[in-house]
Design an enzyme around this catalytic site. Structure first.
Site, PDB file in Angstrom:
ATOM      1  N   GLU A 244       0.828  -1.201   0.000  1.00 33.49           N
ATOM      2  CA  GLU A 244       0.000   0.000   0.000  1.00 33.49           C
ATOM      3  C   GLU A 244       0.869   1.260   0.000  1.00 33.49           C
ATOM      4  O   GLU A 244       0.564   2.231  -0.685  1.00 33.49           O
ATOM      5  CB  GLU A 244      -0.953  -0.001   1.210  1.00 33.49           C
ATOM      6  N   ARG A 270      -1.400  33.232 -17.758  1.00 31.76           N
ATOM      7  CA  ARG A 270      -1.845  34.321 -16.890  1.00 31.76           C
ATOM      8  C   ARG A 270      -0.811  35.459 -16.887  1.00 31.76           C
ATOM      9  O   ARG A 270       0.372  35.227 -16.594  1.00 31.76           O
ATOM     10  CB  ARG A 270      -2.033  33.776 -15.465  1.00 31.76           C
ATOM     11  N   GLN A 281      10.205  34.803 -10.716  1.00 37.27           N
ATOM     12  CA  GLN A 281      10.969  33.679 -10.186  1.00 37.27           C
ATOM     13  C   GLN A 281      10.246  32.986  -9.019  1.00 37.27           C
ATOM     14  O   GLN A 281      10.330  31.762  -8.862  1.00 37.27           O
ATOM     15  CB  GLN A 281      12.336  34.179  -9.725  1.00 37.27           C
TER      16      GLN A 281
END
Ligand SMILES: Cc1cc2nc3c(=O)[nH]c(=O)nc-3n(C[C@H](O)[C@H](O)[C@H](O)COP(=O)(O)OP(=O)(O)OC[C@H]3O[C@@H](n4cnc5c(N)ncnc54)[C@H](O)[C@@H]3O)c2cc1C
Length: 381
Positions: A244, A270, A281
């Site tokens: 798992e 954008r 940055q």
């Protein structure tokens, strides 16, 4: 160690991605609102072979190696937004099917595996109790030997798939004085008299994966229900956790890839202050960090798969993998929200699901703190 993946593995990854895009969509938000399990998706996964990926062909499985299973789970995590369905698949496969395969008698394998692979039986595992979470081996559910079987008494909480499960791997103590060495696993069919399963609990995330409580009141199971030997429960539990902690968290890695791709696109499109925000940055470094987390997560998960493929145990490596990927997913989910600004906070982008899935990942399969404890134990501390 060879990090390349074969052309067959690449082709299988492509087919899993195409399958997930084509078949595992639907109205996810509606299912989430209703807390509805995606039965159609579950059955389609079985038809495709997902539930049978690590299973021998003799039982109807695809008999894939661990690395290929990991790659497939990552592809599902990337392309399927129904993380509840993926979580239920993972619980079924790694904590019920695999233990039956690795520890079951021939009779148990014949009885359960073909139907689990076909998706006709849903499995889960029940270890956690109201008073025994991280300290799982302090469990109080008892299994008392009687003529012809064992009588279970006790209670379990937070059990994934319980409300829809046909089969539960239940851990109980056959000898409390032996501590972890007295823990024993039992395969309990739904509708066994004396086993009561609650309605689904309301959760803040993974809403399409039903979670329940289970109580046992003088629940008689036959001797043939015991998985492995008396006292072998902790070995079974440790083995299933290795599976798992690697394969389930490969889904998170896939989700992180999807997040990154979406964020890079957003950062290019954008514009603020006359340039795309990706040119700032502080934004591009967030995206770079997201990329680094994926790379590191992939490396450690592939190491676990490489070890397991060679029949080696990987308790330390799977603990590191679980810790790294779950914490990385949380960090990347926070970054992904921040990169989108106010839009990230709007429901449309579904950042809430990633955040809450990531929060859950730091708890189940042993909390982050418990993984650090395991790692520290390997340092002799
Ligand atoms: C979505 C979900 C699905 C789950 N599915 C299953 C399932 O299918 N089957 C199953 O058996 N269980 C399942 N669990 C239970 C899960 O394994 C437990 O919640 C987990 O092990 C933590 O136990 P707890 O909730 O009792 O927390 P606790 O053990 O009470 O821990 C509370 C806090 O204390 C910290 N803590 C406890 N002990 C230590 C320690 N020694 N050192 C440092 N910190 C410590 C923990 O890290 C945590 O932050 C699920 C849980 C969730 C959230």
């Amino acid at each position: 160690m060879d990090f390349s993946i074969s052309s067959e593995q690449k082709a299988f990854r492509r087919s899993v991605s195409d399958f997930a895009k084509r078949e595992l969509g639907g109205d996810m938000r509606a299912r989430e609102k209703q807390g509805a399990f995606f039965w159609d998706g579950w059955h389609k996964c079985a038809e495709f072979g997902i539930q049978g990926m690590p299973m021998p062909s003799a039982f109807g499985g695809l008999e894939l190696d661990t690395t290929t299973c990991l790659i497939a789970m990552q592809a599902l995590g990337k392309e399927c937004r129904d993380s509840g369905l993926l979580f239920s698949l993972n619980s079924h496969m790694w904590t019920c099917e695999i233990p039956v395969l690795e520890f079951g008698s021939e009779e148990q394998k014949q009885k359960y595996l073909p139907k689990m692979i076909e998706g006709k039986l849903v499995g889960g595992h029940a270890m956690t109790e109201p008073g025994a979470g991280s300290d799982a081996y302090s469990l109080r559910t008892t299994a008392k030997k009687v003529d012809g079987g064992y009588v279970l008494n006790g209670a379990k909480v937070f059990i994934s798939n319980a409300p829809i499960a046909d089969l539960l791997l239940v851990f109980a103590t056959t000898n409390k004085e032996l501590g972890w060495a007295g823990i024993t696993g039992f395969l309990v069919d739904k509708d066994t008299p004396g086993m009561h399963i609650s309605k689904p609990l309301e959760k803040i995330g993974l809403k399409t994966s039903p979670t329940g409580e289970i109580s046992f009141e003088d629940c008689l199971v036959p001797d043939s229900a015991m998985l492995g030997r008396e006292g072998q429960g902790s070995a079974i539990f440790n083995a299933e956790m290795e599976w798992e902690r690697s394969c389930l968290f490969a889904c998170h890695l896939g989700a992180m890839q999807r997040q990154l791709e979406e964020c890079v696109e957003y950062a290019k499109d954008r514009e603020q202050f006359g340039q795309s925000i990706g040119k700032f940055q502080s934004v591009s470094h967030k995206l770079a960090d997201m990329r680094v987390r994926i790379e590191l997560g992939e490396l450690i998960l592939h190491k676990v798969a490489w070890m397991k493929s060679r029949g080696k145990r990987a308790p330390l490596e799977s603990a590191i993998a679980k810790l790294v990927v779950s914490e990385s997913y949380m960090d990347s989910s926070v970054d992904a929200l921040q990169v989108r600004g106010g839009y990230g906070f709007m429901s449309e982008y579904q950042a809430d699901r990633d955040l809450l899935d990531a929060a859950g990942g730091k708890i189940y399969s042993g909390t982050s703190e418990i993984q650090r404890n395991i790692i520290a134990r390997f340092l002799g501390l």
